[in-house]
Write a protein that holds these residues in place. Sequence first.
Motif, PDB file in Angstrom:
ATOM      1  N   TYR A 166      -0.548   1.882   4.107  1.00 11.92           N
ATOM      2  CA  TYR A 166      -1.380   0.694   4.297  1.00 11.92           C
ATOM      3  C   TYR A 166      -1.659   0.575   5.794  1.00 11.92           C
ATOM      4  O   TYR A 166      -0.732   0.471   6.592  1.00 11.92           O
ATOM      5  CB  TYR A 166      -0.631  -0.541   3.790  1.00 11.92           C
ATOM      6  N   GLN A 167      -2.943   0.600   6.171  1.00 12.28           N
ATOM      7  CA  GLN A 167      -3.290   0.648   7.584  1.00 12.28           C
ATOM      8  C   GLN A 167      -3.693  -0.708   8.139  1.00 12.28           C
ATOM      9  O   GLN A 167      -3.085  -1.207   9.071  1.00 12.28           O
ATOM     10  CB  GLN A 167      -4.402   1.675   7.808  1.00 12.28           C
ATOM     11  N   ILE A 168      -4.759  -1.300   7.627  1.00 10.83           N
ATOM     12  CA  ILE A 168      -5.193  -2.610   8.106  1.00 10.83           C
ATOM     13  C   ILE A 168      -5.676  -3.449   6.923  1.00 10.83           C
ATOM     14  O   ILE A 168      -6.009  -2.924   5.858  1.00 10.83           O
ATOM     15  CB  ILE A 168      -6.320  -2.525   9.158  1.00 10.83           C
ATOM     16  N   ASP A 216       3.617   3.909   1.675  1.00  9.58           N
ATOM     17  CA  ASP A 216       4.272   3.277   2.827  1.00  9.58           C
ATOM     18  C   ASP A 216       3.504   1.995   3.128  1.00  9.58           C
ATOM     19  O   ASP A 216       2.323   2.031   3.479  1.00  9.58           O
ATOM     20  CB  ASP A 216       4.211   4.250   4.011  1.00  9.58           C
ATOM     21  N   LEU A 217       4.165   0.856   3.021  1.00 11.03           N
ATOM     22  CA  LEU A 217       3.468  -0.418   3.177  1.00 11.03           C
ATOM     23  C   LEU A 217       3.179  -0.786   4.626  1.00 11.03           C
ATOM     24  O   LEU A 217       2.691  -1.870   4.916  1.00 11.03           O
ATOM     25  CB  LEU A 217       4.257  -1.542   2.490  1.00 11.03           C
ATOM     26  N   GLY A 218       3.465   0.131   5.551  1.00 12.87           N
ATOM     27  CA  GLY A 218       2.946  -0.044   6.904  1.00 12.87           C
ATOM     28  C   GLY A 218       3.825  -0.760   7.898  1.00 12.87           C
ATOM     29  O   GLY A 218       3.341  -1.190   8.936  1.00 12.87           O
ATOM     30  N   GLY A 219       5.090  -0.871   7.628  1.00 12.23           N
ATOM     31  CA  GLY A 219       5.996  -1.458   8.610  1.00 12.23           C
ATOM     32  C   GLY A 219       6.203  -2.944   8.406  1.00 12.23           C
ATOM     33  O   GLY A 219       5.291  -3.669   7.997  1.00 12.23           O
ATOM     34  N   ALA A 239     -11.888 -10.559   1.322  1.00 15.65           N
ATOM     35  CA  ALA A 239     -10.691  -9.821   1.736  1.00 15.65           C
ATOM     36  C   ALA A 239     -10.965  -8.333   1.649  1.00 15.65           C
ATOM     37  O   ALA A 239     -11.834  -7.889   0.881  1.00 15.65           O
ATOM     38  CB  ALA A 239      -9.482 -10.183   0.866  1.00 15.65           C
ATOM     39  N   GLY A 240     -10.213  -7.553   2.442  1.00 15.37           N
ATOM     40  CA  GLY A 240     -10.347  -6.111   2.387  1.00 15.37           C
ATOM     41  C   GLY A 240      -9.107  -5.430   2.930  1.00 15.37           C
ATOM     42  O   GLY A 240      -8.391  -6.001   3.768  1.00 15.37           O
ATOM     43  N   ILE A 241      -8.846  -4.214   2.455  1.00 16.98           N
ATOM     44  CA  ILE A 241      -7.724  -3.428   2.954  1.00 16.98           C
ATOM     45  C   ILE A 241      -8.165  -1.972   3.116  1.00 16.98           C
ATOM     46  O   ILE A 241      -9.077  -1.502   2.430  1.00 16.98           O
ATOM     47  CB  ILE A 241      -6.483  -3.478   2.030  1.00 16.98           C
ATOM     48  N   LEU A 242      -7.519  -1.280   4.044  1.00 15.04           N
ATOM     49  CA  LEU A 242      -7.741   0.144   4.252  1.00 15.04           C
ATOM     50  C   LEU A 242      -6.414   0.868   4.074  1.00 15.04           C
ATOM     51  O   LEU A 242      -5.424   0.533   4.736  1.00 15.04           O
ATOM     52  CB  LEU A 242      -8.291   0.418   5.651  1.00 15.04           C
ATOM     53  N   VAL A 243      -6.390   1.864   3.195  1.00 13.82           N
ATOM     54  CA  VAL A 243      -5.210   2.679   2.943  1.00 13.82           C
ATOM     55  C   VAL A 243      -5.569   4.130   3.256  1.00 13.82           C
ATOM     56  O   VAL A 243      -6.634   4.614   2.861  1.00 13.82           O
ATOM     57  CB  VAL A 243      -4.744   2.543   1.483  1.00 13.82           C
TER      58      VAL A 243
END
Length: 322
Positions: A256-258, A291-294, A243-247
């Motif tokens: 939070y972007q993707i 901002d959790l990104g919508g 897993a991975g996340i980009l902020v």
Amino acid sequence: MTDLDTIPHLRIVWDVGRLSEWARLLAECGQSSLTQGFGYNQAMLTVEGWKPRLGIIELSDKPIGLVVMSERRLFKLIRVARLHRGPLLRPEARKPAVFAMVMKLIRREYPSGPLNWTATVPEWEAGDEAAAMMRWAGFRRDKGAGYRTIWLDLRRTEAELRAGLAQKWRNALNQAERAGLTVEVDRDGKQQLAWLLEQYQQDKAEKRYRGPSAKLVLRMRTGMYKDGDIVLIRAVKDGVPVAGILVLGHGKSSTYQIGWSSAAGRAARAHNLLLWRAISELKAQGREWFDLGGVLPDEAPGVTSFKRGMGGEEVELVGAWR
């Protein structure tokens, strides 16, 4: 509200702000949107041809906020302009009358007509008063969707943030912390972004959800990493990334972007662990808002429920106007 005479010394000064002033004002606005930041707008210019136009909002010659319009030309005649999640105002200036006046000034700079097409999703909470202010400023409601998101207040302690998690979300985090996951943090995107984008693009194509293009994300990384605005976090289990996340950071805020998670990552509740680790990273950077990104309750109820579980404040903006 009758006319601009109610706040006679309010104005927007266009095309004069320096990058340093842009960055300073963005930080002073506290809760800021990614789309009003320099890195995002430079990426949009390079990738999609939207030229940013910066306006400094002043009251009695003192800056109280900013607004970034994105412009394009069609057939060299028609000016197309967009405002997404602006204007941004400093907390002490975040008053209905000021917002209404700023929107009227934007309307005057971008009048409606056959050679001027303007679309706006203002950064102001929805409600009857907000809609009335938009109509007073000269805008008409558009058919396009507005925007809804969830904000986490990172000024709270980690103990307070953890206590604010929904019980199901907290249980999943506890499970992830016992799952034997290794967390890797990449603070400039150089090591792990290509890997994350490969997973993200494949996942987006398979599930057919909306999201920024890989090219746009790459360009944002190029424009933002030197300012310390990149946080990429990956979970590894048994030597395999799961897993991975980009902020992305902007001023005192972050977005939070993707993100991506494999079946093994979902089973281990890796996303819960990554977002919790992101909170620690962002607080260490001095960010105050996340901002959790919508959220899209009707189109993506599962993702919406997951983000709601983090215990933030859900906000719906005033919607789309033209």
